[in-house]
Design a protein around this motif. Structure first.
Motif, PDB file in Angstrom:
ATOM      1  N   ALA A 215      20.069  10.698  12.215  1.00 32.11           N
ATOM      2  CA  ALA A 215      19.313   9.453  12.099  1.00 32.11           C
ATOM      3  C   ALA A 215      20.331   8.326  12.192  1.00 32.11           C
ATOM      4  O   ALA A 215      21.390   8.401  11.568  1.00 32.11           O
ATOM      5  N   ALA A 216      20.013   7.305  12.975  1.00 30.11           N
ATOM      6  CA  ALA A 216      21.012   6.263  13.223  1.00 30.11           C
ATOM      7  C   ALA A 216      20.344   4.896  13.299  1.00 30.11           C
ATOM      8  O   ALA A 216      19.145   4.776  13.504  1.00 30.11           O
TER       9      ALA A 216
ATOM     10  N   ASN B  31      16.256   2.614  12.287  1.00 30.96           N
ATOM     11  CA  ASN B  31      16.220   1.197  11.869  1.00 30.96           C
ATOM     12  C   ASN B  31      17.049   0.385  12.845  1.00 30.96           C
ATOM     13  O   ASN B  31      17.857   0.938  13.594  1.00 30.96           O
TER      14      ASN B  31
ATOM     15  N   ALA C 225      20.125  -1.999  13.271  1.00 27.79           N
ATOM     16  CA  ALA C 225      21.368  -2.066  12.497  1.00 27.79           C
ATOM     17  C   ALA C 225      21.425  -3.365  11.687  1.00 27.79           C
ATOM     18  O   ALA C 225      20.688  -4.324  11.965  1.00 27.79           O
TER      19      ALA C 225
ATOM     20  N   PRO D 180      18.779  -2.083   6.241  1.00 27.30           N
ATOM     21  CA  PRO D 180      18.822  -0.623   6.334  1.00 27.30           C
ATOM     22  C   PRO D 180      18.837  -0.008   4.929  1.00 27.30           C
ATOM     23  O   PRO D 180      19.440  -0.571   4.013  1.00 27.30           O
TER      24      PRO D 180
ATOM     25  N   THR E 108      15.357   5.012   6.484  1.00 27.55           N
ATOM     26  CA  THR E 108      15.793   6.135   7.317  1.00 27.55           C
ATOM     27  C   THR E 108      14.701   7.197   7.361  1.00 27.55           C
ATOM     28  O   THR E 108      14.354   7.713   8.428  1.00 27.55           O
TER      29      THR E 108
ATOM     30  N   VAL F 107      24.699   3.439  15.261  1.00 26.46           N
ATOM     31  CA  VAL F 107      25.647   3.724  14.169  1.00 26.46           C
ATOM     32  C   VAL F 107      25.051   4.709  13.176  1.00 26.46           C
ATOM     33  O   VAL F 107      23.863   4.665  12.883  1.00 26.46           O
ATOM     34  N   GLY F 108      25.922   5.556  12.646  1.00 29.56           N
ATOM     35  CA  GLY F 108      25.484   6.511  11.628  1.00 29.56           C
ATOM     36  C   GLY F 108      26.667   6.979  10.807  1.00 29.56           C
ATOM     37  O   GLY F 108      27.788   6.458  10.948  1.00 29.56           O
ATOM     38  N   MET F 109      26.406   7.972   9.956  1.00 28.05           N
ATOM     39  CA  MET F 109      27.425   8.434   9.001  1.00 28.05           C
ATOM     40  C   MET F 109      27.695   9.924   9.138  1.00 28.05           C
ATOM     41  O   MET F 109      28.093  10.584   8.171  1.00 28.05           O
TER      42      MET F 109
ATOM     43  N   PHE G  48      25.834   1.100   4.100  1.00 23.19           N
ATOM     44  CA  PHE G  48      25.513   0.693   5.456  1.00 23.19           C
ATOM     45  C   PHE G  48      26.521  -0.377   5.863  1.00 23.19           C
ATOM     46  O   PHE G  48      27.286  -0.881   5.027  1.00 23.19           O
ATOM     47  N   GLU G  49      26.500  -0.740   7.133  1.00 22.69           N
ATOM     48  CA  GLU G  49      27.499  -1.681   7.637  1.00 22.69           C
ATOM     49  C   GLU G  49      27.146  -3.106   7.211  1.00 22.69           C
ATOM     50  O   GLU G  49      25.996  -3.418   6.910  1.00 22.69           O
TER      51      GLU G  49
END
Ligand code: HPA
Length: 283
Positions: free
Chosen positions: A115-116, A237, A239, A247, A252, A211-213, A194-195
């Motif tokens: 999920a990103a 979502n 970003a 986010p 998510t 972007v993701g983790m 989150f960023e």
């Protein structure tokens, strides 16, 4: 203490015992909240990670922690239902055990889902992005430390990290199901934050699309030991700084629900096409 390689052999042996003769060449790593993708599997066996030596226990809601064996459209597949993230503090050994166990089981291709957050207008919540390349922004690499040459080389190339031919097969399979896949570059931050909006602007500037983790450590380990990788991100979502909502993990799970049926259709088609292609190559 049992060594990493012993844990890998023991886990692989336990999985083989439960596989009822199935010999999957494909494995799917399931990202957050993608239940419809899980439902594709006609299950032969489900083994809790806690029963597999060296496997981690996921700590995050939406990640069950079980290794599943079964079929999708009659094609044998392994499912890792429940991934762990580096931010959970599990350390890379558990990730090595998971990925190298797949290699020991003769898996050839790993399908990595996640999920990103999307960085472009078209990458709206519920859309899907096939990963064409990645940027590792964590400062971490699961291959730091002594290299075990039996698994792979000290300095692996990262060209072809995401197999072009297999991605084309995925995109065509999805299109045949009426599902559009975007393509783009996946950027990984360590998380669990989150960023910031400024970080997202930076990611956009350096060529990131989502972007993701997660995902990149699994990809690095899988490529190191010679497995191919296909990546599919569910955009859950917009970003940070781009949307109306901040986010969040709740977002998510909501966004994953929007994407999961299309992701299941795309992966089902890919798994069938992969099998046909492999059969024609063997003929
Ligand atoms: N950033 C990082 N990880 C994520 C996001 C995000 O916007 N959405 C889902 N996982």
């Amino acid at each position: 203490m049992t060594s990493l390689n012993q844990q890998i052999s023991q886990s692989a042996a336990l999985i083989r015992e439960q596989a009822c003769g199935l010999k999957p060449r494909l494995a799917v790593i399931l990202g957050s909240g993608l239940g419809a993708v899980a439902d594709l599997l006609t299950e032969t066996a489900s083994i809790p990670y806690t029963s597999l030596p060296g496997f981690p226990q996921p700590t995050i809601e939406g990640h069950e922690g079980s290794f599943k064996i079964g079929t999708v459209n009659n094609v044998p597949v392994y499912y890792l239902k429940g991934r762990v993230h580096l931010y959970e503090g599990v350390g890379v050994d558990a990730l090595k055990v998971m990925i190298r166990t797949l290699k020991t089981l003769d898996v050839e291709t790993v399908i990595i889902t996640n999920a990103a957050g999307g960085l472009h207008e078209a990458l709206e919540p519920g859309s899907l992005m096939a990963i064409s390349d990645h940027i590792n922004l964590t400062g971490l690499n699961p291959l730091t430390g002594p290299n075990d040459d039996d698994w792979g080389t000290r300095f692996p190339s990262q060209e072809g990290a995401w197999n072009d031919g297999l991605r084309t097969l995925l995109i065509k399979g999805a299109a045949a199901q009426g599902v559009t896949l975007h393509q783009g570059v996946y950027c990984m931050h360590l998380g669990p934050t989150f960023e910031t909006p400024a970080e997202i602007r930076m990611v956009k500037t350096i060529g990131g699309d989502a972007v993701g983790m997660s995902t990149i450590p699994e990809n690095i380990l899988a490529r190191h030991c010679g497995m191919e990788c296909v990546g599919l991100a569910a955009i859950v979502n917009r970003a940070a700084g781009m949307g109306f909502e901040k986010p969040s993990h709740e977002q998510t799970l909501i966004g994953a629900r929007l994407a999961e049926n299309n992701m299941a259709a795309a992966l089902g088609a890919f798994i069938s096409a992969y099998n046909i292609e492999a059969a024609s190559q063997a003929a």
